[in-house]
Design a protein around this motif. Structure first.
Motif, mmCIF file in Angstrom:
data_model
loop_
_atom_site.group_PDB
_atom_site.id
_atom_site.type_symbol
_atom_site.label_atom_id
_atom_site.label_comp_id
_atom_site.label_asym_id
_atom_site.label_seq_id
_atom_site.Cartn_x
_atom_site.Cartn_y
_atom_site.Cartn_z
ATOM 1 N N PRO A 75 42.210 43.293 43.167
ATOM 2 C CA PRO A 75 40.471 42.498 41.792
ATOM 3 C C PRO A 75 40.205 44.273 41.638
ATOM 4 C CG PRO A 75 41.475 41.523 43.451
ATOM 5 C CD PRO A 75 42.162 42.394 44.256
ATOM 6 N N GLY A 76 39.602 43.792 40.411
ATOM 7 C CA GLY A 76 38.723 44.138 39.810
ATOM 8 C C GLY A 76 37.390 44.364 40.315
ATOM 9 N N ASN A 77 37.028 43.582 41.294
ATOM 10 C CA ASN A 77 36.160 44.029 41.965
ATOM 11 C C ASN A 77 35.886 45.082 42.827
ATOM 12 O OD1 ASN A 77 33.550 42.449 41.064
ATOM 13 N ND2 ASN A 77 34.754 41.010 41.081
ATOM 14 N N THR A 78 37.359 44.375 43.713
ATOM 15 C CA THR A 78 37.803 45.335 44.857
ATOM 16 C C THR A 78 37.493 46.527 45.398
ATOM 17 O OG1 THR A 78 38.727 43.424 46.303
ATOM 18 C CG2 THR A 78 39.016 45.521 46.655
ATOM 19 N N ILE A 79 38.544 46.538 42.886
ATOM 20 C CA ILE A 79 38.906 48.751 43.198
ATOM 21 C C ILE A 79 37.327 49.420 42.930
ATOM 22 C CG2 ILE A 79 39.474 49.064 40.587
ATOM 23 C CD1 ILE A 79 41.626 49.694 42.941
ATOM 24 N N ALA A 80 36.938 48.633 42.038
ATOM 25 C CA ALA A 80 35.229 49.138 41.210
ATOM 26 C C ALA A 80 34.447 50.069 42.318
ATOM 27 C CB ALA A 80 34.806 48.537 40.253
ATOM 28 N N VAL A 81 34.616 48.883 43.284
ATOM 29 C CA VAL A 81 33.707 49.815 44.867
ATOM 30 C C VAL A 81 34.383 50.865 45.516
ATOM 31 C CG1 VAL A 81 31.833 48.107 44.756
ATOM 32 C CG2 VAL A 81 33.873 47.308 46.151
ATOM 33 N N GLN A 82 35.873 51.185 45.587
ATOM 34 C CA GLN A 82 36.248 52.859 46.185
ATOM 35 C C GLN A 82 35.978 53.772 45.892
ATOM 36 O OE1 GLN A 82 40.051 51.345 46.971
ATOM 37 N NE2 GLN A 82 39.536 49.417 47.014
ATOM 38 N N ALA A 83 35.376 54.260 46.783
ATOM 39 C CA ALA A 83 34.393 55.864 46.395
ATOM 40 C C ALA A 83 35.484 56.798 45.851
ATOM 41 C CB ALA A 83 33.464 56.528 47.484
ATOM 42 N N ASP A 84 37.169 56.749 46.274
ATOM 43 C CA ASP A 84 38.017 57.488 46.185
ATOM 44 C C ASP A 84 38.751 57.090 45.083
ATOM 45 O OD1 ASP A 84 39.208 54.990 47.082
ATOM 46 O OD2 ASP A 84 40.928 55.781 48.015
ATOM 47 N N MET A 85 38.527 55.832 43.993
ATOM 48 C CA MET A 85 39.226 55.967 43.373
ATOM 49 C C MET A 85 38.497 55.919 41.495
ATOM 50 S SD MET A 85 42.132 54.395 43.200
ATOM 51 C CE MET A 85 43.247 52.792 44.697
ATOM 52 N N PRO A 86 38.473 57.001 40.711
ATOM 53 C CA PRO A 86 37.452 57.096 40.031
ATOM 54 C C PRO A 86 37.344 55.644 38.703
ATOM 55 C CG PRO A 86 40.292 57.621 38.580
ATOM 56 C CD PRO A 86 40.577 56.906 40.753
ATOM 57 N N PHE A 87 36.701 54.330 39.159
ATOM 58 C CA PHE A 87 37.101 53.476 38.520
ATOM 59 C C PHE A 87 35.082 52.809 38.702
ATOM 60 C CE2 PHE A 87 41.102 53.002 38.590
ATOM 61 C CZ PHE A 87 41.772 53.024 37.830
ATOM 62 N N THR A 88 34.560 53.434 39.281
ATOM 63 C CA THR A 88 33.110 53.519 40.540
ATOM 64 C C THR A 88 32.280 52.992 38.849
ATOM 65 O OG1 THR A 88 32.440 55.077 40.514
ATOM 66 C CG2 THR A 88 32.555 53.582 42.537
ATOM 67 N N GLY A 89 32.318 53.341 37.902
ATOM 68 C CA GLY A 89 31.489 53.329 36.425
ATOM 69 C C GLY A 89 31.814 51.863 35.611
ATOM 70 N N LEU A 90 33.124 51.292 35.832
ATOM 71 C CA LEU A 90 32.763 49.882 34.998
ATOM 72 C C LEU A 90 32.458 49.157 35.346
ATOM 73 C CD1 LEU A 90 36.670 50.338 35.077
ATOM 74 C CD2 LEU A 90 35.347 50.352 32.798
ATOM 75 N N THR A 91 31.069 49.093 36.978
ATOM 76 C CA THR A 91 31.117 48.159 37.411
ATOM 77 C C THR A 91 29.066 47.776 36.153
ATOM 78 O OG1 THR A 91 29.286 49.938 38.676
ATOM 79 C CG2 THR A 91 31.408 48.669 39.908
ATOM 80 N N THR A 92 29.418 48.957 35.547
ATOM 81 C CA THR A 92 27.690 48.573 34.429
ATOM 82 C C THR A 92 28.599 47.862 33.564
ATOM 83 O OG1 THR A 92 29.141 50.270 33.465
ATOM 84 C CG2 THR A 92 26.686 50.896 34.953
ATOM 85 N N PHE A 93 29.506 47.332 33.161
ATOM 86 C CA PHE A 93 29.905 45.910 32.279
ATOM 87 C C PHE A 93 29.892 44.722 33.366
ATOM 88 C CE2 PHE A 93 31.744 49.899 30.955
ATOM 89 C CZ PHE A 93 32.145 50.175 29.408
ATOM 90 N N GLY A 94 29.978 44.591 34.473
ATOM 91 C CA GLY A 94 29.107 43.265 34.581
ATOM 92 C C GLY A 94 30.171 42.498 35.251
ATOM 93 N N GLY A 95 30.090 41.848 35.834
ATOM 94 C CA GLY A 95 31.183 40.740 36.838
ATOM 95 C C GLY A 95 32.032 40.362 35.640
ATOM 96 N N ALA A 96 31.857 39.419 34.536
ATOM 97 C CA ALA A 96 32.706 38.775 33.854
ATOM 98 C C ALA A 96 33.861 39.760 33.354
ATOM 99 C CB ALA A 96 32.025 38.828 31.960
#
Length: 547
Positions: A251-272
Motif C-alpha cells: 500500500p501507498g502509506n507503507t511504501i511512502a515511509v520506507q527510507a530505502d525507497m525514493p517515494f517519501t516525498g509523496l507524503t506531501t500530497f496527503g492521505g487521499a
C-alpha cells in the motif's frame, strides 16, 4: 553489497564465482564492494592486455558509467579479459556469446601469490553461515544523517562513484542553500540517499484504455501483481512496478515511509493520494534495471466534471522530475486532448527531452486511416506542447496479440516491427544513460535552486524595514513577473531557467517574505564552484581509467 545476491545475475559456475570473489577482494583494497578505476588499473594490468583492450573491457563492463564495478560487473570484465587473451575482438556483442558462462578465468600474472598473502594477513571476504561470501557495503547513508555528521567534510577517498560524489556535493553545498530559502516548498522536495540510488524510472501517461498496463505487461512478457486490464477505467491508482524478491503489492502509506525507497516525498500530497498509490513488486530481470510507473487514465469528456480527491497534475509533475523517460500513449480512437490531459502535459514543462509519444493500437485502422490519424495527432500535440520541433512518435501495437494483417497489410506490419524495435532500443539505453541523467538532473536542480535564492533574496531586499510590509508583499506578488525581469538583468541569468510565475505566486502567498533570510553570497558561490569545478572534476576522476 552481497556477492551472493549479485551472483544471481552472474553467468558462471560456483567454482568460478569463488575464484572471482577472491580476486574481487584483491581489486577492492578498501573493502567497500566497488572496484574503482584507480583500483582496476593495477589489478587489470596483471592480465598483460594492451591499454586499448582494457579500455574496451572497462567501457562494456561499466555500461552504466557509474565509475566503478560491482561484483557482477567485475565478473563480466574478467570474462571479457579471458576472451581478449584468447585473441577475440571485444565488442558489446561479446556479452551475448553462449560460451561466456563456461569460460575459464583469465590468466592474471602473480594473482595466486597475492591471494595467498591476503589470506594470511587479513580476510576481506567473510563467509557467512551458509558458506556464501560477502563484501562489506559502502557506508554512505550517514551523509544524510544528523547535522553534526553533515558538517564533517567527507574525504575524497570516501567517494567511490559519480553518484557518491553527487550525494556528497548535495549535502555539503546544495542542500544548505535549498533549506535556507525553502526551495523544497516551491519546487521539488529535498533529496534523500534513496533518490540517488533509485533505478531509472519510466512513466506511462494517457487516457483510459490506451494500453498503458498492457504495454508494461508486453515488455515484461507476464502480468504483474495487482494488474487489471479492460476497456473500462481499470487502473484507478498510481502503481510503481519494481523489482522484489517475491510477487506482492504494498500500500501507498507503507511504501511512502520506507527510507530505502525514493517515494517519501509523496507524503506531501496527503492521505487521499496515498490511498490511490501502491507498489507492485516481482522478481524479473528487466525490473532489475528499470522501474515502471503505471498511472490512472486521464479524464476526458463528462468525467472531467468530477474532481479527483488529490492533485493529479502535481503528482504527475513530481514523478516527471524523478523519471528518466515519459511515454504519452494515444490510440487511433482517443486523439482528443482533454483539459486535464492538457494540464498534465503542461506540467511536464522542463522535461521535454524525456517525452516520447506512442500511437498504440495502430492496427485497428487501415493504412489510409492511419495516415490521417497520425496527422491529426501531430496537429493536436503541436497546439499543446507549443514547440516548433516535432516530437518523436512511435507507431505500433504494443501487446501480445498478433498484428491485424487484414487492416495494415505487409507494409504496415513491417513498419510496426521497426517502430517497436526503435522504442525497445530507447528503453534499453535508459540504464546505460542513468548516471548521465542523474548528473543532468542534479545540475538542472542546482541551477534552479540558485535562481530561486536570487529571487527570494531580491524580494527580501524590496521589503520595507518597518511599516507597510503586508502591502509591500502584495505589490511584489502582483508584479512578480517584473521582479523576475529585474533579477534576470541584475545577475545576467537566462530567462528560460526561471520558474513558472503563477505557481511561484501561489506558493509565495502562503509565506511572509520578511521572514526569509537575506541573500548569502557565500552559499551561492559554493553552488557556482560546485557547477564550475567540483562536478567536472568528479566526472573526470570516474571516467574510463584507460582513456
Amino acid at each position: 553489497m552481497e556477492i551472493a545476491r549479485a551472483a544471481a545475475g552472474v553467468a558462471c559456475s560456483k567454482e568460478h564465482q569463488r575464484i572471482y570473489a577472491e580476486w574481487f577482494a584483491l581489486a577492492d583494497p578498501d573493502g567497500d564492494g566497488r572496484v574503482t578505476g584507480a583500483d582496476a588499473t593495477s589489478f587489470f594490468g596483471m592480465s598483460g592486455l594492451s591499454r586499448a583492450d582494457l579500455k574496451q573491457v572497462w567501457a562494456i563492463a561499466d555500461s552504466k558509467r557509474q565509475g566503478y564495478l560491482g561484483f557482477a560487473e567485475f565478473v563480466t570484465a574478467m570474462q571479457l579479459v579471458s576472451l581478449a587473451q584468447a585473441g577475440n575482438e571485444i565488442t558489446q556483442d561479446s556479452l551475448k556469446r553462449e560460451d561466456l558462462s563456461t569460460l575459464d578465468p583469465p590468466v592474471m600474472e602473480g594473482v595466486d601469490e597475492l591471494v595467498a598473502r591476503s589470506k594470511a594477513v587479513v580476510k576481506r571476504v567473510h563467509p557467512d553461515d551458509n558458506g556464501t561470501s560477502q563484501v562489506q557495503a559502502p557506508s554512505i547513508y550517514h551523509w544524510f544523517g544528523s547535522k553534526s555528521a553533515q558538517k564533517a567534510q567527507m574525504p575524497l577517498t570516501a567517494v567511490t562513484s559519480v553518484i557518491d560524489g553527487l550525494k556528497r556535493l548535495y549535502v555539503e553545498k546544495l542542500k544548505p542553500l535549498e533549506v535556507a530559502y525553502r526551495f523544497n516548498d516551491f519546487a521539488n522536495p529535498l533529496l534523500t540517499s534513496s533518490d540517488f540510488d533509485a533505478k531509472p524510472m519510466v512513466m506511462l501517461l494517457g487516457q483510459y484504455s490506451t494500453g498503458k498496463t498492457t504495454f508494461i505487461k508486453h515488455l515484461l512478457k507476464t502480468s504483474y501483481p495487482g494488474a487489471h486490464v479492460g476497456p473500462e477505467p481499470t487502473t484507478d491508482r498510481f502503481v510503481v512496478v519494481m523489482s522484489g524478491s517475491d510477487g506482492r503489492t504494498i500500500p501507498g502509506n507503507t511504501i511512502a515511509v520506507q527510507a530505502d525507497m525514493p517515494f517519501t516525498g509523496l507524503t506531501t500530497f496527503g492521505g487521499a493520494f496515498l490511498s490511490k498509490f501502491e507498489c507492485s513488486q516481482m522478481p524479473h530481470p528487466l525490473l532489475e534495471h528499470i522501474t515502471f510507473v503505471d498511472t490512472p487514465g486521464v479524464l476526458s469528456g463528462e468525467k472531467q466534471r468530477t474532481q479527483r480527491s488529490y492533485d493529479f497534475t502535481g503528482v504527475t509533475s513530481w514523478f516527471a522530475a524523478k523519471c528518466d523517460l515519459i511515454l504519452l500513449l494515444f490510440d487511433p480512437h482517443k486523439l482528443d486532448i482533454s483539459d486535464e490531459f492538457k494540464r498534465v502535459i503542461s506540467s511536464l514543462r522542463g522535461h521535454d527531452d524525456k517525452i516520447r509519444v506512442v500511437l498504440n493500437k495502430a492496427d485497428q485502422v487501415d493504412t489510409q486511416q492511419l495516415m490521417r490519424v497520425y496527422g491529426a495527432l501531430m496537429w493536436s500535440l503541436g497546439k499543446v506542447l507549443n514547440t516548433p520541433e516535432v516530437v518523436r512518435v512511435y507507431i505500433g501495437s504494443f501487446n501480445d496479440k498478433p498484428v491485424n494483417d487484414s487492416a495494415v497489410g505487409p507494409i504496415g506490419k513491417d513498419l510496426f516491427e521497426r517502430e517497436q524495435d526503435d522504442l525497445l532500443c530507447d528503453l534499453k539505453d535508459i540504464p546505460k544513460k542513468a548516471c548521465d541523467r542523474r548528473v543532468n538532473e542534479f545540475v538542472k536542480r542546482a541551477r534552479a535552486a540558485k535562481i530561486h535564492a536570487y529571487i527570494i533574496g531580491h524580494l527580501k531586499k524590496e521589503m520595507p524595514a518597518m511599516m507597510g510590509k503586508a502591502k509591500a508583499q502584495q505589490r511584489l506578488i502582483d508584479n512578480l513577473e517584473d521582479e523576475f525581469a529585474k533579477v534576470q538583468r541584475e545577475y545576467h541569468l537566462p530567462a528560460g531557467d526561471f520558474p513558472d510565475v503563477e505557481h511561484f505566486k501561489q506558493v509565495l502567498g502562503g509565506y511572509s517574505i520578511d521572514k526569509f533570510e537575506k541573500l548569502k553570497p557565500k552559499m551561492v558561490q559554493a553552488v557556482d564552484d560546485m557547477l564550475a569545478y567540483d562536478i567536472p572534476e568528479l566526472l573526470k576522476n570516474f571516467r574510463n581509467p584507460y582513456e
